[in-house]
Design an enzyme around this catalytic site. Structure first.
Site, mmCIF file in Angstrom:
data_model
loop_
_atom_site.group_PDB
_atom_site.id
_atom_site.type_symbol
_atom_site.label_atom_id
_atom_site.label_comp_id
_atom_site.label_asym_id
_atom_site.label_seq_id
_atom_site.Cartn_x
_atom_site.Cartn_y
_atom_site.Cartn_z
ATOM 1 N N GLY A 143 -15.815 4.529 -3.384
ATOM 2 C CA GLY A 143 -15.258 5.010 -2.132
ATOM 3 C C GLY A 143 -14.851 3.915 -1.175
ATOM 4 O O GLY A 143 -14.565 4.178 -0.006
ATOM 5 N N ALA A 144 -14.788 2.677 -1.637
ATOM 6 C CA ALA A 144 -14.482 1.548 -0.767
ATOM 7 C C ALA A 144 -13.023 1.120 -0.831
ATOM 8 O O ALA A 144 -12.635 0.137 -0.219
ATOM 9 C CB ALA A 144 -15.377 0.359 -1.123
ATOM 10 N N GLY A 145 -12.209 1.839 -1.581
ATOM 11 C CA GLY A 145 -10.825 1.432 -1.728
ATOM 12 C C GLY A 145 -10.645 0.263 -2.671
ATOM 13 O O GLY A 145 -9.615 -0.416 -2.628
ATOM 14 N N LEU A 146 -11.637 0.011 -3.523
ATOM 15 C CA LEU A 146 -11.570 -1.092 -4.476
ATOM 16 C C LEU A 146 -11.365 -0.582 -5.899
ATOM 17 O O LEU A 146 -11.539 -1.305 -6.865
ATOM 18 C CB LEU A 146 -12.846 -1.938 -4.393
ATOM 19 C CG LEU A 146 -13.133 -2.529 -3.013
ATOM 20 C CD1 LEU A 146 -14.447 -3.302 -3.027
ATOM 21 C CD2 LEU A 146 -11.995 -3.427 -2.551
ATOM 22 N N ASP A 184 -3.482 0.666 -9.568
ATOM 23 C CA ASP A 184 -4.896 0.373 -9.805
ATOM 24 C C ASP A 184 -5.170 0.151 -11.284
ATOM 25 O O ASP A 184 -5.876 -0.789 -11.673
ATOM 26 C CB ASP A 184 -5.765 1.514 -9.286
ATOM 27 C CG ASP A 184 -5.655 1.697 -7.788
ATOM 28 O OD1 ASP A 184 -5.091 0.812 -7.114
ATOM 29 O OD2 ASP A 184 -6.122 2.740 -7.289
ATOM 30 N N SER A 238 -12.482 4.007 -9.557
ATOM 31 C CA SER A 238 -11.992 4.983 -10.531
ATOM 32 C C SER A 238 -11.204 4.313 -11.650
ATOM 33 O O SER A 238 -11.397 4.614 -12.832
ATOM 34 C CB SER A 238 -11.127 6.037 -9.835
ATOM 35 O OG SER A 238 -10.042 5.445 -9.149
ATOM 36 N N GLU A 297 0.826 -1.209 0.000
ATOM 37 C CA GLU A 297 0.000 0.000 0.000
ATOM 38 C C GLU A 297 0.857 1.254 0.000
ATOM 39 O O GLU A 297 1.792 1.378 0.806
ATOM 40 C CB GLU A 297 -0.913 0.002 1.225
ATOM 41 C CG GLU A 297 -2.327 0.358 0.926
ATOM 42 C CD GLU A 297 -2.996 -0.635 -0.026
ATOM 43 O OE1 GLU A 297 -3.158 -0.284 -1.217
ATOM 44 O OE2 GLU A 297 -3.358 -1.719 0.402
ATOM 45 N N THR A 342 3.033 2.059 -1.958
ATOM 46 C CA THR A 342 4.360 1.807 -2.516
ATOM 47 C C THR A 342 4.424 2.143 -3.998
ATOM 48 O O THR A 342 5.515 2.365 -4.531
ATOM 49 C CB THR A 342 4.753 0.330 -2.322
ATOM 50 O OG1 THR A 342 3.670 -0.502 -2.756
ATOM 51 C CG2 THR A 342 5.052 0.029 -0.860
ATOM 52 N N TYR A 390 -4.058 11.880 1.589
ATOM 53 C CA TYR A 390 -3.317 11.109 0.591
ATOM 54 C C TYR A 390 -2.165 11.940 0.030
ATOM 55 O O TYR A 390 -1.020 11.494 -0.059
ATOM 56 C CB TYR A 390 -4.263 10.664 -0.532
ATOM 57 C CG TYR A 390 -3.699 9.580 -1.426
ATOM 58 C CD1 TYR A 390 -4.115 8.263 -1.296
ATOM 59 C CD2 TYR A 390 -2.767 9.883 -2.407
ATOM 60 C CE1 TYR A 390 -3.612 7.269 -2.118
ATOM 61 C CE2 TYR A 390 -2.256 8.902 -3.234
ATOM 62 C CZ TYR A 390 -2.685 7.599 -3.088
ATOM 63 O OH TYR A 390 -2.174 6.622 -3.911
#
Length: 412
Positions: free
Chosen positions: A152-155, A202, A158, A42, A44, A254
């Site tokens: 918005g769930a970190g999945l 991502d 976007s 994370e 990185t 962030y």
């Protein structure tokens, strides 16, 4: 038909229906791209480090068609928005780039596909100018978006939008870019159109995902290797625990974390924290203030945990990685300070109920955590997490399992 197949069909139908409502005709095609879970690694990615994500069954579908009436406009619509957004292709260069950390010039949801159109158009026109001076394939286009990736769930909802839009435009504009190049397009859209200072993990996960495998990505070279996970084969499942605490990468902490990493690299005299090893940490601690050092320590140790996880997966299998997942969460909670009480509650409750390992996943400040659990204990662990949230007075979490799935492709 599996539940994920049903969801995908429903999402396709929703995108197609929205396109028909928008244009009065059928789209030229459907393209989709998945969200992702980051198994480990994370923050990185923008430090030129290592990550180990995998694509999930939840997908964004783009129904897309070239415009017959006007070669020079792009219109985007989404089932999540009340009104479409339309701009001239030539206006994209006026709208973007957006300064990092500032609000995009259009509604944020629209900045993702419009940013992709802008970045891909620029790449295509640069290539055409270098080759023949002809970019006649860049025509006006309509894009209708539907998605079942939790926002918005970190999945990485976007990157799923970016991957679906980039895949469609690459085909319809005949730009001929490969998947890695399209991932770069998506990252540029996120960085410069949306203004979110994210790395490329991502987008690479969404473009390159494969069934039952994670993607071991070197974010400096963009070398990507598939690592078989064998989760189901080992009798295990990956449980996503969406806290339903929304986060946004384009604002707040962030960007501050990224600035701390850049400062740490400057102090150490290296291009990026990728070039700092665990053995260098004692010297780093002497040179830095406490906050900067802890930020650096997370990145350096997290890079090592990714390498260790890949090695353990190959040598011992998925059952042996639990402690590495837990160590990653502790580092994010204490050193990088990107967890929130809901994420800590999810991780702690899952571990107490017998999960082999658990950690928050994604950029932090909300979003989801994951737990590696026995297949026959999914209900038990889920119930324990839900009970812990209720006892803490938190909003009920969304709990579901995911399997490593295919990356971006044309559906129809």
């Amino acid at each position: 038909m599996t539940l994920s197949d049903t969801h995908e069909t429903e999402t396709q139908d929703a995108a197609r229906a929205l396109f028909l409502e928008l244009t009065g005709r059928q789209p030229d095609g459907l393209w989709s791209a998945p969200g992702r879970v980051n198994l480990i690694g994370e923050h990185t990615d923008y430090n030129d480090g290592f990550v180990l994500p995998f694509a999930i069954p939840h997908r964004t579908v783009a129904a897309v068609g070239l415009r017959d009436d006007d070669r020079g406009r792009v219109r985007v619509a989404s089932t999540f928005a009340d009104e479409p957004v339309e701009v001239a292709l030539d206006e994209l260069d006026e709208l973007f780039p957006t300064t990092l950390g500032t609000e995009p010039a259009v509604p944020e949801w629209a900045a993702y596909p419009l940013g992709v159109a802008w970045a891909l158009r620029q790449a295509a026109m640069a290539g055409a100018a270098a080759a023949t001076g002809d970019a006649r394939g860049i025509r006006g286009i309509d894009i209708a978006i539907a998605s079942d990736v939790p926002v918005g769930a970190g999945l990485s909802s976007s990157a799923a939008i970016e991957g679906a839009a980039a895949s469609a435009l690459n085909d319809l504009w005949s730009t001929g870019l490969d998947r890695t190049a399209l991932a770069r397009i998506g990252r540029r859209a996120e960085n410069e159109a949306v203004g979110a200072p994210t790395g490329i993990m991502d987008q690479m996960a969404s473009m390159l995902g494969e069934t039952d495998a994670a993607i071991f990505l070197d974010c400096r070279s963009l070398d990507a290797n598939l690592v078989p996970l064998g989760v189901a084969e080992a009798g295990l499942a990956i449980l996503v625990m969406d806290t339903r605490v929304k986060h946004a990468h384009s604002t707040g902490g962030y960007g501050e974390r990224r600035a701390s990493c850049e400062l740490g690299a400057k102090i150490m005299g290296v291009p990026a924290l990728r070039d700092v090893s665990v053995d260098d940490l004692p010297r780093a601690q002497q040179l830095m203030d406490d906050v900067t050092f802890r930020r650096v320590r997370h990145i350096v140790t997290e890079n090592q945990r990714v390498l260790d996880t890949v090695r353990v997966l190959r040598e011992q299998g998925a059952r042996a990685i639990g402690d590495l997942l837990v160590a990653s969460h502790v580092s994010m909670r204490d050193d990088f300070e990107i967890s929130v009480p809901e994420l800590d509650t999810a991780v702690d409750a899952a571990l107490a109920a017998g999960a082999l390992g658990a950690r928050m996943t994604g950029g932090g400040f909300g979003g989801a955590a994951i737990a590696l659990v026995e297949q026959d204990a999914v209900t038990t662990v889920s119930d324990a997490v839900a009970a812990a949230f209720a006892a803490s007075g938190f909003r009920a979490p969304a709990l579901f399992t995911v399997t490593p799935s295919a990356g971006a492709h044309r559906d129809a």
